[in-house]
Scaffold this motif. Structure first.
Motif, PDB file in Angstrom:
ATOM      1  N   SER A  31       0.537  -1.218   0.283  1.00 47.87           N
ATOM      2  CA  SER A  31      -0.268   0.269   0.414  1.00 47.87           C
ATOM      3  C   SER A  31       0.642   0.974  -0.093  1.00 47.87           C
ATOM      4  O   SER A  31       1.663   1.183   0.774  1.00 47.87           O
ATOM      5  CB  SER A  31      -1.226  -0.212   1.783  1.00 47.87           C
ATOM      6  N   ALA A  32       0.609   2.133  -0.972  1.00 50.03           N
ATOM      7  CA  ALA A  32       1.095   3.879  -0.940  1.00 50.03           C
ATOM      8  C   ALA A  32       0.252   4.661  -0.388  1.00 50.03           C
ATOM      9  O   ALA A  32      -0.873   5.080  -1.766  1.00 50.03           O
ATOM     10  CB  ALA A  32       1.980   3.720  -2.035  1.00 50.03           C
ATOM     11  N   LEU A  33       0.678   5.381   0.110  1.00 49.13           N
ATOM     12  CA  LEU A  33      -0.460   6.462   0.387  1.00 49.13           C
ATOM     13  C   LEU A  33       0.184   7.961   0.470  1.00 49.13           C
ATOM     14  O   LEU A  33       1.209   8.009   0.815  1.00 49.13           O
ATOM     15  CB  LEU A  33      -1.942   6.686   1.357  1.00 49.13           C
ATOM     16  N   LEU A  60      -3.044   3.963   5.655  1.00 48.25           N
ATOM     17  CA  LEU A  60      -2.797   3.732   5.528  1.00 48.25           C
ATOM     18  C   LEU A  60      -2.709   1.557   6.475  1.00 48.25           C
ATOM     19  O   LEU A  60      -3.367   0.961   5.561  1.00 48.25           O
ATOM     20  CB  LEU A  60      -1.028   3.687   5.629  1.00 48.25           C
ATOM     21  N   ILE A  61      -2.879   1.918   7.295  1.00 44.99           N
ATOM     22  CA  ILE A  61      -3.023   1.271   8.286  1.00 44.99           C
ATOM     23  C   ILE A  61      -4.462   0.669   8.372  1.00 44.99           C
ATOM     24  O   ILE A  61      -5.016  -0.902   7.950  1.00 44.99           O
ATOM     25  CB  ILE A  61      -3.395   1.332   9.754  1.00 44.99           C
ATOM     26  N   PHE A 216      -4.564  10.213  -9.088  1.00 43.48           N
ATOM     27  CA  PHE A 216      -3.797  11.008  -7.722  1.00 43.48           C
ATOM     28  C   PHE A 216      -4.768   9.901  -6.780  1.00 43.48           C
ATOM     29  O   PHE A 216      -4.115  10.380  -5.896  1.00 43.48           O
ATOM     30  CB  PHE A 216      -3.208  11.953  -7.698  1.00 43.48           C
ATOM     31  N   ASP A 217      -5.769   9.336  -7.105  1.00 41.60           N
ATOM     32  CA  ASP A 217      -6.879   9.621  -6.107  1.00 41.60           C
ATOM     33  C   ASP A 217      -6.675   7.772  -5.233  1.00 41.60           C
ATOM     34  O   ASP A 217      -6.845   7.987  -4.388  1.00 41.60           O
ATOM     35  CB  ASP A 217      -8.450   9.323  -6.999  1.00 41.60           C
ATOM     36  N   LYS A 218      -6.142   7.422  -5.889  1.00 39.84           N
ATOM     37  CA  LYS A 218      -5.994   6.027  -5.596  1.00 39.84           C
ATOM     38  C   LYS A 218      -4.594   6.095  -4.245  1.00 39.84           C
ATOM     39  O   LYS A 218      -4.111   5.941  -3.595  1.00 39.84           O
ATOM     40  CB  LYS A 218      -5.158   4.900  -6.004  1.00 39.84           C
ATOM     41  N   GLU A 219      -3.544   7.309  -4.832  1.00 45.50           N
ATOM     42  CA  GLU A 219      -2.155   7.508  -3.697  1.00 45.50           C
ATOM     43  C   GLU A 219      -2.754   8.297  -2.836  1.00 45.50           C
ATOM     44  O   GLU A 219      -1.189   8.808  -1.516  1.00 45.50           O
ATOM     45  CB  GLU A 219      -1.230   7.688  -5.002  1.00 45.50           C
ATOM     46  N   ARG A 220      -3.609   9.010  -2.603  1.00 46.42           N
ATOM     47  CA  ARG A 220      -4.023  10.399  -1.764  1.00 46.42           C
ATOM     48  C   ARG A 220      -5.426  10.398  -0.926  1.00 46.42           C
ATOM     49  O   ARG A 220      -6.307  10.265  -1.817  1.00 46.42           O
ATOM     50  CB  ARG A 220      -4.008  11.548  -3.168  1.00 46.42           C
TER      51      ARG A 220
END
Length: 411
Positions: A31-33, A60-61, A216-220
């Motif tokens: 996972s990467a946020l 993230l958790i 960018f939605d999946k990472e932000r």
């Protein structure tokens, strides 16, 4: 084709095939946020670096099936810790709900800090000294204080020093701004003002298009910020790319040198933000039923003369290509941090890269450059963007003449 050429070609193909394989000990990004990126004294300025990191670690958790007590260690890149309280990374760990037994470390490799944290975490996982780790970077440039040096309180006037400059943006060997180093590189390699302005415009256009397309939605994540009127407000979008005025870019004066090439538009900005990744070995991910985003294949550092820091990524990236039997055309996507527009431009020139594969969704010029965060952000973006089997390289230069680079492969 000669026998030698055939052998070399066969060797390269075999190396790529080996890289494309998988083993239970591969280190993967599950996972990467990141937070949105705020402008200087802008939307996120009410939050400290630790408070931004707290919110992104919680998210993230929450998005994974990993329990807080399963996290062995958290490593965060953070440069400008002044005024943030004791051990900001530890603050983020405890306040995000992780147990007090969670090992916590902070890395300062200037702009490469966030990426170096990922590299260190990958090494610990490879050595099986940990099973699950969080790594990333954070920075609140808006809240860096001015410093009164101890002993400088004599009778009469005294002087305050801006820690943002002295410990973040000034070359310690020549006592010049990093932008002056960038000017030196631009002159040495023939990178013009027009080249840099054109690149900057492209960065803004690509970031705006990517944001509009939801890339960018999946990472932000969205973050909560104190607000005087309503108590709290939610920030969901990056701030910097909205502020450009394309009509003024060509007329702006150079910032660091008279008749120079670097301006406020074609350089990165001062910003706030945090980014983290959840890392583990692939067999651990399988046991937990987690689908990795990408595999960390290799990583490398490079150091050269401090004034030449903009070209330091070149050799770091070459090391990755050479060690892994890859050519530049085997890499689908490059993320080269836009400390200044001259940085990706000179790296493209020296490595002979296809510019259409570099920073395809914009970069620090348009999105912003929270210096401790950026190295982690560009790796995260690769992890979310690469398709299965595709290779990507992220690289970032740092003050003092250094650079770090990571080779990853989409899952």
């Amino acid at each position: 084709m000669s026998i030698l050429k055939l052998a070399l070609k066969s060797s390269t193909v075999q190396s790529i095939r080996q890289l494309s394989g998988s083993s239970g000990s591969d280190v993967v990004v599950v996972s990467a946020l990141r937070t949105p990126i705020g402008s200087f004294r802008g939307s996120l300025s009410q939050l400290s670096a630790a408070q931004m990191a707290t919110q992104v670690i919680k998210a993230l958790i929450s998005q994974s099936s990993v329990k807080p007590e399963q996290i062995d260690e958290v490593i965060m890149g953070h440069i400008l810790t002044h005024g943030g309280g004791q051990h900001p990374t530890r603050q983020a760990v405890i306040n995000s709900g992780l147990p007090s037994a969670t090992v916590t470390s902070t890395v300062n490799k200037l702009c490469a800090s966030g990426m170096k944290s990922l590299m260190l975490a990958s090494g610990l996982l490879s050595l099986k000294q940990a099973n699950i780790m969080i790594a990333g970077g954070m920075e609140s440039m808006s809240n860096v204080p001015f410093i009164l040096k101890r002993g400088d309180t004599n009778y009469g006037h005294t002087q305050l020093y801006d820690a943002l400059l002295s410990d973040g943006l000034m070359d310690a060997f020549h006592n010049i701004h990093m932008g002056n180093c960038g000017e030196n590189t631009a002159k040495k390699y023939g990178i013009t003002r027009e080249d840099q302005d054109k690149f900057a415009i492209g960065s803004y256009e690509k970031s705006a298009a990517a944001a509009k397309a939801g890339l960018f939605d999946k990472e932000r994540i969205s973050v909560t910020v104190p607000d005087r009127k309503s108590g709290t407000k939610t920030i969901s979008d990056d701030e910097e790319y909205h502020k450009v005025d394309f009509n003024k870019i060509g007329s702006l004066k150079s910032v660091f040198q008279k008749d120079g090439t670097i301006t406020a538009a074609n350089a990165s900005k001062l910003n706030d933000g945090a980014a983290v990744s959840l890392l583990m070995r692939s067999n651990t991910a399988s046991e937990l039923g987690l689908q990795p985003l990408a595999k960390i294949v290799d990583y490398a550092d490079n150091e050269i003369e401090p004034i030449d820091f903009p070209i330091a990524p070149v050799e770091a990236m070459r090391k990755l290509l050479d060690r892994n039997g890859l050519k530049a055309h085997n890499v689908t996507m490059w993320e080269i941090n836009e400390a200044f527009s001259v940085v990706p431009l000179v790296n493209i020139k020296l490595l002979g890269l296809d510019a259409q594969k570099v920073n395809i969704h914009g970069g620090a010029v348009s999105l912003g450059h929270p210096i401790g965060m950026s190295g982690a952000r560009i790796v995260n973006h690769l992890a979310h963007t690469l398709k299965s089997g595709e290779f990507g390289i992220a690289s970032i230069c740092n003050g003092g003449g250094g650079a770090s680079a990571i080779l990853i492969q989409g899952n």
